[in-house]
Motif scaffolding. Structure first.
Motif, PDB file in Angstrom:
ATOM      1  N   PRO B 132      -3.548  -2.154  -1.951  1.00  0.00           N
ATOM      2  CA  PRO B 132      -3.097  -2.759  -0.693  1.00  0.00           C
ATOM      3  C   PRO B 132      -1.581  -2.780  -0.537  1.00  0.00           C
ATOM      4  N   GLY B 133      -0.838  -3.130  -1.585  1.00  0.00           N
ATOM      5  CA  GLY B 133       0.617  -3.234  -1.485  1.00  0.00           C
ATOM      6  C   GLY B 133       1.261  -1.900  -1.148  1.00  0.00           C
ATOM      7  N   VAL B 134       0.833  -0.865  -1.847  1.00  0.00           N
ATOM      8  CA  VAL B 134       1.378   0.480  -1.636  1.00  0.00           C
ATOM      9  C   VAL B 134       1.083   0.930  -0.213  1.00  0.00           C
ATOM     10  N   SER B 135      -0.152   0.714   0.179  1.00  0.00           N
ATOM     11  CA  SER B 135      -0.596   1.120   1.509  1.00  0.00           C
ATOM     12  C   SER B 135       0.245   0.430   2.585  1.00  0.00           C
ATOM     13  N   LEU B 136       0.434  -0.865   2.442  1.00  0.00           N
ATOM     14  CA  LEU B 136       1.183  -1.641   3.432  1.00  0.00           C
ATOM     15  C   LEU B 136       2.631  -1.160   3.518  1.00  0.00           C
ATOM     16  N   LEU B 137       3.269  -1.072   2.351  1.00  0.00           N
ATOM     17  CA  LEU B 137       4.670  -0.664   2.306  1.00  0.00           C
ATOM     18  C   LEU B 137       4.842   0.722   2.916  1.00  0.00           C
ATOM     19  N   PHE B 138       3.949   1.626   2.560  1.00  0.00           N
ATOM     20  CA  PHE B 138       4.036   2.996   3.051  1.00  0.00           C
ATOM     21  C   PHE B 138       3.953   3.029   4.579  1.00  0.00           C
ATOM     22  N   TYR B 139       2.951   2.354   5.131  1.00  0.00           N
ATOM     23  CA  TYR B 139       2.774   2.426   6.580  1.00  0.00           C
ATOM     24  C   TYR B 139       3.897   1.709   7.334  1.00  0.00           C
ATOM     25  N   VAL B 140       4.351   0.582   6.796  1.00  0.00           N
ATOM     26  CA  VAL B 140       5.445  -0.136   7.457  1.00  0.00           C
ATOM     27  C   VAL B 140       6.689   0.756   7.500  1.00  0.00           C
ATOM     28  N   LEU B 141       6.996   1.408   6.372  1.00  0.00           N
ATOM     29  CA  LEU B 141       8.185   2.276   6.319  1.00  0.00           C
ATOM     30  C   LEU B 141       8.037   3.489   7.230  1.00  0.00           C
ATOM     31  N   VAL B 142       6.859   4.119   7.187  1.00  0.00           N
ATOM     32  CA  VAL B 142       6.670   5.324   8.002  1.00  0.00           C
ATOM     33  C   VAL B 142       6.715   4.972   9.487  1.00  0.00           C
ATOM     34  N   LEU B 143       6.058   3.878   9.863  1.00  0.00           N
ATOM     35  CA  LEU B 143       6.052   3.502  11.274  1.00  0.00           C
ATOM     36  C   LEU B 143       7.460   3.132  11.739  1.00  0.00           C
ATOM     37  N   ASP B 144       8.219   2.438  10.879  1.00  0.00           N
ATOM     38  CA  ASP B 144       9.580   2.055  11.249  1.00  0.00           C
ATOM     39  C   ASP B 144      10.466   3.292  11.370  1.00  0.00           C
ATOM     40  N   VAL B 210       1.477  -9.634   8.492  1.00  0.00           N
ATOM     41  CA  VAL B 210       2.689  -8.868   8.223  1.00  0.00           C
ATOM     42  C   VAL B 210       3.209  -8.251   9.522  1.00  0.00           C
ATOM     43  N   PHE B 211       2.297  -7.687  10.314  1.00  0.00           N
ATOM     44  CA  PHE B 211       2.721  -7.069  11.562  1.00  0.00           C
ATOM     45  C   PHE B 211       3.206  -8.131  12.559  1.00  0.00           C
ATOM     46  N   ALA B 212       2.648  -9.348  12.481  1.00  0.00           N
ATOM     47  CA  ALA B 212       3.141 -10.452  13.323  1.00  0.00           C
ATOM     48  C   ALA B 212       4.565 -10.816  12.910  1.00  0.00           C
ATOM     49  N   VAL B 213       4.839 -10.814  11.616  1.00  0.00           N
ATOM     50  CA  VAL B 213       6.186 -11.115  11.122  1.00  0.00           C
ATOM     51  C   VAL B 213       7.174 -10.052  11.629  1.00  0.00           C
ATOM     52  N   LEU B 214       6.736  -8.784  11.610  1.00  0.00           N
ATOM     53  CA  LEU B 214       7.611  -7.707  12.092  1.00  0.00           C
ATOM     54  C   LEU B 214       7.916  -7.879  13.583  1.00  0.00           C
ATOM     55  N   ARG B 215       6.900  -8.261  14.344  1.00  0.00           N
ATOM     56  CA  ARG B 215       7.117  -8.498  15.777  1.00  0.00           C
ATOM     57  C   ARG B 215       8.101  -9.655  15.994  1.00  0.00           C
ATOM     58  N   PHE B 216       7.962 -10.691  15.163  1.00  0.00           N
ATOM     59  CA  PHE B 216       8.881 -11.825  15.245  1.00  0.00           C
ATOM     60  C   PHE B 216      10.314 -11.366  14.961  1.00  0.00           C
ATOM     61  N   MET B 217      10.469 -10.506  13.947  1.00  0.00           N
ATOM     62  CA  MET B 217      11.804 -10.005  13.588  1.00  0.00           C
ATOM     63  C   MET B 217      12.420  -9.234  14.755  1.00  0.00           C
ATOM     64  N   GLU B 218      11.599  -8.480  15.472  1.00  0.00           N
ATOM     65  CA  GLU B 218      12.099  -7.727  16.630  1.00  0.00           C
ATOM     66  C   GLU B 218      12.604  -8.675  17.713  1.00  0.00           C
ATOM     67  N   SER B 219      11.844  -9.753  17.957  1.00  0.00           N
ATOM     68  CA  SER B 219      12.287 -10.735  18.950  1.00  0.00           C
ATOM     69  C   SER B 219      13.597 -11.381  18.517  1.00  0.00           C
ATOM     70  N   ASN B 260      22.869   2.210  16.060  1.00  0.00           N
ATOM     71  CA  ASN B 260      21.967   1.108  15.683  1.00  0.00           C
ATOM     72  C   ASN B 260      20.591   1.196  16.372  1.00  0.00           C
ATOM     73  N   PHE B 261      19.893   2.281  16.113  1.00  0.00           N
ATOM     74  CA  PHE B 261      18.599   2.505  16.768  1.00  0.00           C
ATOM     75  C   PHE B 261      17.422   1.860  16.018  1.00  0.00           C
ATOM     76  N   GLY B 262      17.661   1.353  14.820  1.00  0.00           N
ATOM     77  CA  GLY B 262      16.569   0.820  14.002  1.00  0.00           C
ATOM     78  C   GLY B 262      15.819  -0.313  14.681  1.00  0.00           C
ATOM     79  N   VAL B 263      14.581  -0.508  14.272  1.00  0.00           N
ATOM     80  CA  VAL B 263      13.732  -1.542  14.868  1.00  0.00           C
ATOM     81  C   VAL B 263      13.575  -2.728  13.913  1.00  0.00           C
ATOM     82  N   THR B 264      13.267  -2.452  12.659  1.00  0.00           N
ATOM     83  CA  THR B 264      13.111  -3.535  11.679  1.00  0.00           C
ATOM     84  C   THR B 264      14.120  -3.399  10.531  1.00  0.00           C
TER      85      THR B 264
END
Lengths: 342, 328
Positions: B132-144, B210-219, B260-264
């Motif tokens: 699970p950890g690897v999977s999560l980290l991988f997708y978060v990084l790739v999507l970002d 985790v994805f809710a936290v990322l959305r919060f960070m964007e706000s 500064n185009f980054g999202v997270t």
């Protein structure tokens, strides 16, 4: 004078020991059997295997203690699982991962993964062991594989939204409920083509074939199970069970099926010979798949919209335990289950 | 703690669904959509909680150290609140889901019937499916990473910029501004995500928190807040870093249309040399707004003017009218 080293007393002592051992072992075996019968004749360390379709995980529940002992990722959108014909493996269909995962039927541990099975939702083996069907609900298709190597033989277009499947007892036909075209589709396994289809109730889902040759289908947009004679291609009866009639499972006792009613959140026993429904049992919102203990005393059902598994005492006709699992639990299996064919 | 929160959330969603949604779906004869209706209920309830949490955290922070004091509930900010509600409570996602569903499902069905199966990275790298950890980290990084590039091209491609300008036209940036996006831009983002999913597989669903936290960070990165996260700015997008991206004359003009185009995560900007860590809080908006150009104020006006600008840009592209230079 008899020497203490003479074989006679030794033989006697051995006989006594053997007798004692026999008595003790018989007593122990009796106790074990008694204990087993009290706990629905489950195997040692037997786990119920639950697919959390919303999380993409499997929850393993110790059947004796009724506690989740392990949760692990299995793939994306696992919905249904079935035992192989010999029940030596359990096959999980990961719809979005496009693969099958094979688990040990008792412990639930992962044994192997079979990739490149496109969009598997619901599964069935033919009774003669020669065929395997994977239903693609999302993409309107039924895939036919030959066994034992899972070799793809035919992709049969099946609009709209094929849902659940059952083989005929002679393995010559497969019957598929068509959720969005409100039909029953018959596939001829010999020609590997659609044989016929007939209109049935709105949003048909779970399907089961009785030893008498009648097909029972849960009609989800209504409150009944539709009984169909596939030979005459005619509806025999509509048995009212509850709102959102969804899935159909046999109790294995040669007389009853259980119908889950999603909207009412109930399970209704139905006599499949007399075609009469009994009083529904309140279980929970979105009750779906079930497995039934070998003696028929306990039913374990996934309650999808509450994220838990209900253990139902069929003697008292009520849930006696709820076990929290992951999001949207769907398929459930345990090895010491009732017969699926009666 | 997390288990308890998740359990409460499940009970709440289940109650709303069983009491209101499921009977309605049944009455309307839409039982084929019952599982989807449950997911939509969870999205809505989760959205309400996310908006509530974001407001409870960001509003006091904006009061505490505002970049622009006293601009909390102007008409333009109210427009952004509207954008946030229709996005986070599911109305806009419903629109994009419906569009994608009808557009892509027949295509995918046809392709699979003829033997095409999408690539799945888990086939090549089984650890993704089982850890699970690897999977999560991988997708978060790739999507970002893919979001970083989508955002760069939003600024680089003229007609796309005209849609993205809806987001940048906010001159009173607050944490609500995150969701101020043109409908067509949202649809393109959904198609982009579908293409990414087809290339690397779908992200796992077992980490909604985790994805809710990322959305919060964007706000939070859009908040009217003097905060640069200290040393963490080298890793995460801070309100200052993202304000520079929105700054007139800084964020979307130079270095071939922006920094500064980054999202997270700020690492992509550092890696591709688009990071600007200047310690300033510039005024936000688009340069020609200072000359009086109207990008709209209410929801419908911002949407309509976005369509007009898109049409003009495409007209120019096809060699017809409008030689008006694009402001950035």
């Amino acid at each position: 004078m008899t020497a203490i080293t003479s074989p006679a007393p030794i033989a006697f002592a051995c006989r006594v020991r053997r007798s004692l051992f026999r008595v003790l072992s018989t007593a122990l075996l009796g106790c074990a059997l008694l204990a087993a019968s009290a706990s629905n004749a489950m195997l040692p360390n037997e786990h119920a295997i639950v697919l959390n379709s919303g999380d993409g995980t499997v929850s393993l529940i110790d059947r004796a203690t009724r506690k989740v002992v392990k949760t692990f990722p299995v793939g994306k959108e696992p919905h249904h699982l079935i035992g192989t014909l010999k029940d030596d493996e359990v096959v999980v269909a990961n719809a979005v991962s496009n693969d099958l995962v094979f688990l040990d039927p008792v412990s639930g541990e992962v044994k192997r993964r079979l990739p490149r099975i496109s969009d598997p939702y619901q599964l069935a083996y033919s009774p003669d062991g020669k065929w395997f069907i994977s239903i693609s609900l999302r993409l309107n298709r039924v895939d036919l594989y030959s066994m034992p190597n899972y070799e793809l033989k035919a992709r049969i277009p099946a609009a709209k939204t094929p849902s659940h499947v059952v083989f005929s007892s002679d393995s010559r036909m497969a019957y598929v409920t068509m959720q969005d075209s409100n039909e029953l589709l018959a596939i001829d396994i010999t020609t590997q083509k659609e044989a016929w289809r007939m209109p049935i109730g709105k949003t048909p889902a779970g399907i089961w074939l009785s030893p008498q040759g009648l097909i029972f289908v849960g009609i989800m947009s209504s409150d009944y199970v539709e009984v169909i004679d596939p030979v005459k291609r005619a509806t025999v009866k509509k048995i009212v069970t509850g709102k959102g009639a969804h899935n159909v499972f046999p109790m294995g006792n040669g007389s009853k099926i259980l119908v889950s009613n999603r909207v009412d959140g109930t399970i209704t026993p139905v006599d499949y010979k007399t075609l009469v429904a009994e009083k529904p049992i309140k279980v929970g919102s979105g009750v779906d798949c079930m497995d039934i203990s070998e003696d028929g005393k306990e039913v374990w059902a996934t309650v999808r919209f509450e994220g838990r598994v209900a253990v139902i005492d069929m003697t008292g006709q009520k849930p006696i335990h709820y076990i929290p699992v992951g999001r949207s639990p769907h398929g459930i299996y345990f090895r010491s289950h009732a017969r699926r064919d009666q | 703690m997390l288990d308890t929160l998740e359990s409460w959330f499940t009970e709440l969603v289940s109650w709303v669904h069983a009491t209101l949604v499921s009977p309605a779906v049944y009455s309307l004869g839409l039982m084929s959509w019952s599982e989807w209706a449950y997911d939509a209920t969870a999205f809505f309830v989760g959205g309400v909680l996310l908006v509530a949490f974001t407001t409870l955290v960001c509003l006091p922070l904006e009061q505490w150290r505002p970049v622009e004091p006293g601009r909390t509930l102007t008409a333009d900010v109210r427009t952004d609140i509207g954008y946030t509600l229709i996005t986070k409570l599911g109305i806009l996602p419903l629109f994009t889901f419906a569009a994608l569903y009808w557009l892509l499902r027949p295509v995918e069905g046809w392709a699979r019937l003829h033997g095409f199966a999408p690539f799945s990275l888990e086939d090549a790298w089984p650890a993704l499916a089982t850890t699970p950890g690897v999977s999560l980290l991988f997708y978060v990084l790739v999507l970002d990473f893919t979001e970083y590039w989508r955002h760069r091209w939003q600024h680089r491609i003229e007609w796309w910029w005209q849609l993205h300008a809806v987001h940048h036209s906010q001159q009173q940036m607050t944490f609500w501004t995150d969701d101020r996006v043109h409908l067509l831009d949202d649809l393109i983002a959904a198609l982009w995500m579908a293409a990414v999913a087809l290339t690397i597989g779908m992200p796992p669903e077992q980490f909604p928190l985790v994805f809710a936290v990322l959305r919060f960070m964007e706000s939070l990165s859009h908040a009217n807040l003097r905060w640069n996260f200290g040393p963490l700015k080298r890793l995460l997008i801070s309100p200052q870093f993202h304000r520079v991206h929105h700054g007139i004359g800084v964020g979307h003009e130079g270095r071939r249309y922006g920094v500064n185009f980054g999202v997270t995560f700020s690492v992509w900007d550092q890696l591709f040399r688009t990071a600007d860590f200047r310690d300033e809080y510039p005024a936000t908006g688009i340069r020609d707004q200072l000359d009086g150009r109207n990008y709209g104020h209410g929801f419908w006006e911002t949407q309509w003017l976005g369509f007009i600008r898109l049409a003009q840009s495409l007209g120019t592209l096809l060699g017809r009218s409008s030689s008006r230079p694009s402001a950035r």
